[in-house]
Motif scaffolding. Structure first.
Motif, PDB file in Angstrom:
ATOM      1  N   ARG A 316     -11.630 136.041   5.677  1.00 20.69           N
ATOM      2  CA  ARG A 316     -11.945 137.146   4.765  1.00 20.69           C
ATOM      3  C   ARG A 316     -11.389 136.932   3.366  1.00 20.69           C
ATOM      4  O   ARG A 316     -12.040 137.246   2.366  1.00 20.69           O
ATOM      5  CB  ARG A 316     -11.406 138.467   5.331  1.00 20.69           C
ATOM      6  CG  ARG A 316     -12.070 138.935   6.611  1.00 20.69           C
ATOM      7  CD  ARG A 316     -11.335 140.154   7.146  1.00 20.69           C
ATOM      8  NE  ARG A 316     -11.932 140.673   8.367  1.00 20.69           N
ATOM      9  CZ  ARG A 316     -11.437 141.714   9.039  1.00 20.69           C
ATOM     10  NH1 ARG A 316     -10.344 142.332   8.587  1.00 20.69           N
ATOM     11  NH2 ARG A 316     -12.029 142.143  10.147  1.00 20.69           N
ATOM     12  N   GLY A 330     -21.595 145.316  -4.209  1.00 16.88           N
ATOM     13  CA  GLY A 330     -20.339 145.758  -3.612  1.00 16.88           C
ATOM     14  C   GLY A 330     -20.419 145.953  -2.120  1.00 16.88           C
ATOM     15  O   GLY A 330     -19.473 145.618  -1.399  1.00 16.88           O
ATOM     16  N   ASP A 331     -21.523 146.491  -1.626  1.00 18.12           N
ATOM     17  CA  ASP A 331     -21.646 146.728  -0.187  1.00 18.12           C
ATOM     18  C   ASP A 331     -21.631 145.407   0.580  1.00 18.12           C
ATOM     19  O   ASP A 331     -20.978 145.293   1.625  1.00 18.12           O
ATOM     20  CB  ASP A 331     -22.946 147.487   0.114  1.00 18.12           C
ATOM     21  CG  ASP A 331     -22.888 148.934  -0.336  1.00 18.12           C
ATOM     22  OD1 ASP A 331     -21.767 149.425  -0.616  1.00 18.12           O
ATOM     23  OD2 ASP A 331     -23.959 149.566  -0.426  1.00 18.12           O
ATOM     24  N   ARG A 333     -20.340 142.542  -0.433  1.00 22.05           N
ATOM     25  CA  ARG A 333     -19.012 141.946  -0.552  1.00 22.05           C
ATOM     26  C   ARG A 333     -18.035 142.598   0.431  1.00 22.05           C
ATOM     27  O   ARG A 333     -17.243 141.918   1.084  1.00 22.05           O
ATOM     28  CB  ARG A 333     -18.493 142.070  -1.982  1.00 22.05           C
ATOM     29  CG  ARG A 333     -19.207 141.146  -2.967  1.00 22.05           C
ATOM     30  CD  ARG A 333     -18.748 141.392  -4.403  1.00 22.05           C
ATOM     31  NE  ARG A 333     -19.435 140.505  -5.322  1.00 22.05           N
ATOM     32  CZ  ARG A 333     -19.017 139.304  -5.703  1.00 22.05           C
ATOM     33  NH1 ARG A 333     -17.871 138.844  -5.215  1.00 22.05           N
ATOM     34  NH2 ARG A 333     -19.708 138.573  -6.542  1.00 22.05           N
ATOM     35  N   ARG A 334     -18.108 143.928   0.520  1.00 18.50           N
ATOM     36  CA  ARG A 334     -17.217 144.635   1.443  1.00 18.50           C
ATOM     37  C   ARG A 334     -17.517 144.260   2.887  1.00 18.50           C
ATOM     38  O   ARG A 334     -16.595 144.080   3.700  1.00 18.50           O
ATOM     39  CB  ARG A 334     -17.347 146.146   1.240  1.00 18.50           C
ATOM     40  CG  ARG A 334     -16.590 146.664   0.018  1.00 18.50           C
ATOM     41  CD  ARG A 334     -16.588 148.184  -0.024  1.00 18.50           C
ATOM     42  NE  ARG A 334     -17.908 148.709  -0.312  1.00 18.50           N
ATOM     43  CZ  ARG A 334     -18.388 148.912  -1.542  1.00 18.50           C
ATOM     44  NH1 ARG A 334     -17.636 148.610  -2.600  1.00 18.50           N
ATOM     45  NH2 ARG A 334     -19.591 149.396  -1.733  1.00 18.50           N
ATOM     46  N   ALA A 337     -16.127 140.927   3.638  1.00 14.50           N
ATOM     47  CA  ALA A 337     -14.661 140.972   3.660  1.00 14.50           C
ATOM     48  C   ALA A 337     -14.117 141.684   4.890  1.00 14.50           C
ATOM     49  O   ALA A 337     -12.903 141.827   5.030  1.00 14.50           O
ATOM     50  CB  ALA A 337     -14.141 141.654   2.402  1.00 14.50           C
ATOM     51  N   MET A 338     -15.018 142.103   5.797  1.00 12.79           N
ATOM     52  CA  MET A 338     -14.590 142.800   7.013  1.00 12.79           C
ATOM     53  C   MET A 338     -15.112 142.127   8.274  1.00 12.79           C
ATOM     54  O   MET A 338     -15.024 142.703   9.360  1.00 12.79           O
ATOM     55  CB  MET A 338     -15.067 144.255   6.968  1.00 12.79           C
ATOM     56  CG  MET A 338     -14.422 145.102   5.879  1.00 12.79           C
ATOM     57  SD  MET A 338     -12.641 145.286   6.119  1.00 12.79           S
ATOM     58  CE  MET A 338     -12.631 146.358   7.566  1.00 12.79           C
TER      59      MET A 338
END
Length: 406
Positions: A316, A330-331, A333-334, A337-338
């Motif tokens: 991550r 952003g969505d 990327r988030r 990252a999860m």
């Protein structure tokens, strides 16, 4: 685990025509003791980053360099800590196998190198005298240790002697010094050269500068002019192959050490090796290539940790580095990252715009740790003398981290 996806750096997009006209190499192969490194490019050890998975990924893009494992403390090796021993366990395809040791006690450092070399765990050992992290420097370790010249000398001597018994060369990596008023790199370079180290590498910043500002490449030139019988390697602000070539032009160094510049850009090693072989071919990946690289990294992480969940979770932290400069919302990327599985990773990567071209300079430049200049944290009274007091000797015993760090 899903099947392996192999990435070939030579098949990546390039700018211009993609022609690779060969010229006389800008630098000859790098000699580290009896080992010849075809390309004078070294991956700097980075805690939590340069594990087996990332080293393998970098080697797939640039097979001719020297790829150094994460730093490990001498105490952890001597105590045979399981995690520490795993850090200095390499895959069959890694050659030379390169480990970095951090320590503050000559006997412990010597014993650690004896274990690594005597048990055939690595072909080369590097000593860390460059860590600027306050939790290390405030106890007298890392980048502030060479200020105590006798202690520095004894540590280097012990490591070199232990390595020599098993024909394993020892090198050192250091910083300019504590701050601009307390520089140590020229003296430390001469001490290391006299002790028989195989090479010295300089991160051209002080501990006070941390990772901020601009690296002082003139210091690398001064070190090269001072230390003349062994290779001198330059480190600091190499974000592109052109940066590496310019460092060599300005300093005359024998090779380059790359750290933060390759985070999220393992293909940088293909660029560096092409540049040092006189080619203007560069890897300029579109988002589809980046996505496949991320997935390959995920596979290697799952294999390294022998746990898909742990491997993808550790991946991550690399996402922002990989996606720097690309138009990814952003969505997305988030979500990346999860991730906690390869299937989840694959789904999110497939949803990206694989036709998006390379964004140029926006994908390059600063990444990873940076921070700002700060007053170095050193033990009380550390700067008042170049000699080691009994009080500071006791303080140093606290300086080693349990396994790795910096």
């Amino acid at each position: 685990m899903t099947s392996t996806t192999t990435l070939e750096a030579t098949g990546a997009p390039t700018d211009g025509t993609g022609a690779s006209a060969q010229a006389t190499p800008f630098l000859p192969p790098l000699r580290i003791g009896q080992h010849t490194v075809p390309s004078p490019v070294v991956l700097a050890p980075m805690a939590g980053v340069t594990n087996t998975a990332f080293r393998k990924l970098c080697r797939e893009h640039g097979p001719g360099g020297l790829y150094v494992a994460e730093m490990v403390t001498s105490r952890a090796i001597v105590e045979r800590n399981e995690q520490a021993l795993r850090i200095v366990t390499f895959e069959d395809g890694e050659s030379p196998r390169s480990a970095q040791v951090y320590g503050v006690d000559p006997a412990t450092v010597g014993a650690a190198v004896e274990i690594i070399a005597g048990e055939g765990r690595a072909d080369h050992v590097d000593l860390n005298f460059g860590c600027p992290v306050p939790k290390v420097t405030r106890k007298g370790g890392g980048a502030v240790l060479p200020w105590k010249r006798e202690l520095f000398t004894r540590i280097v001597d012990a490591a070199v002697e232990a390595g020599a018994r098993h024909d394993v060369p020892v090198t050192i990596k250091m910083r300019k010094g504590i701050d601009d008023e307390h520089l140590t790199y020229l003296e430390a370079g001469l001490i290391a050269e006299q002790a028989g180290v195989a090479a010295v590498a300089l991160h051209a910043r002080t501990a006070a500068e941390y990772y901020s500002g601009t690296a002082d490449w003139s210091a690398i030139r001064q070190l090269k002019e001072t230390v003349t019988s062994i290779p001198v390697l330059g480190n600091g602000d190499i974000w592109s192959a052109e940066d590496a070539l310019e460092m060599v032009r300005q300093t005359g160094c024998d090779g380059v050490v790359v750290g933060r510049g390759c985070q999220g850009r393992p293909w940088l090693f293909a660029d560096l090796m092409a540049a040092f072989n006189g080619s203007d071919e560069r890897v300029t990946p579109g988002l589809g290539y980046v996505a496949e690289t991320i997935y390959r990294h995920g596979e290697l992480m799952a294999e390294f940790f022998q746990d898909e969940d742990k491997g993808t979770r550790d991946l991550r932290k690399h996402m922002a580095w990989y996606l720097k400069g690309y138009a990814v919302g952003g969505d997305a990327r988030r979500a990346l990252a999860m991730v906690s599985s390869l299937a989840e990773l694959r789904t999110h990567l497939d949803a990206l715009d694989h036709d998006q071209p390379y964004p140029g300079k926006d994908a390059e430049g600063q990444r990873g740790r940076q921070g700002s200049p700060k007053k170095p944290h050193v033990p009380d009274g550390w700067l008042s003398s170049r000699e080691l007091s009994d009080e500071h000797r006791a303080k140093l015993l606290e300086a080693e981290l349990s396994v790795s760090g910096g």
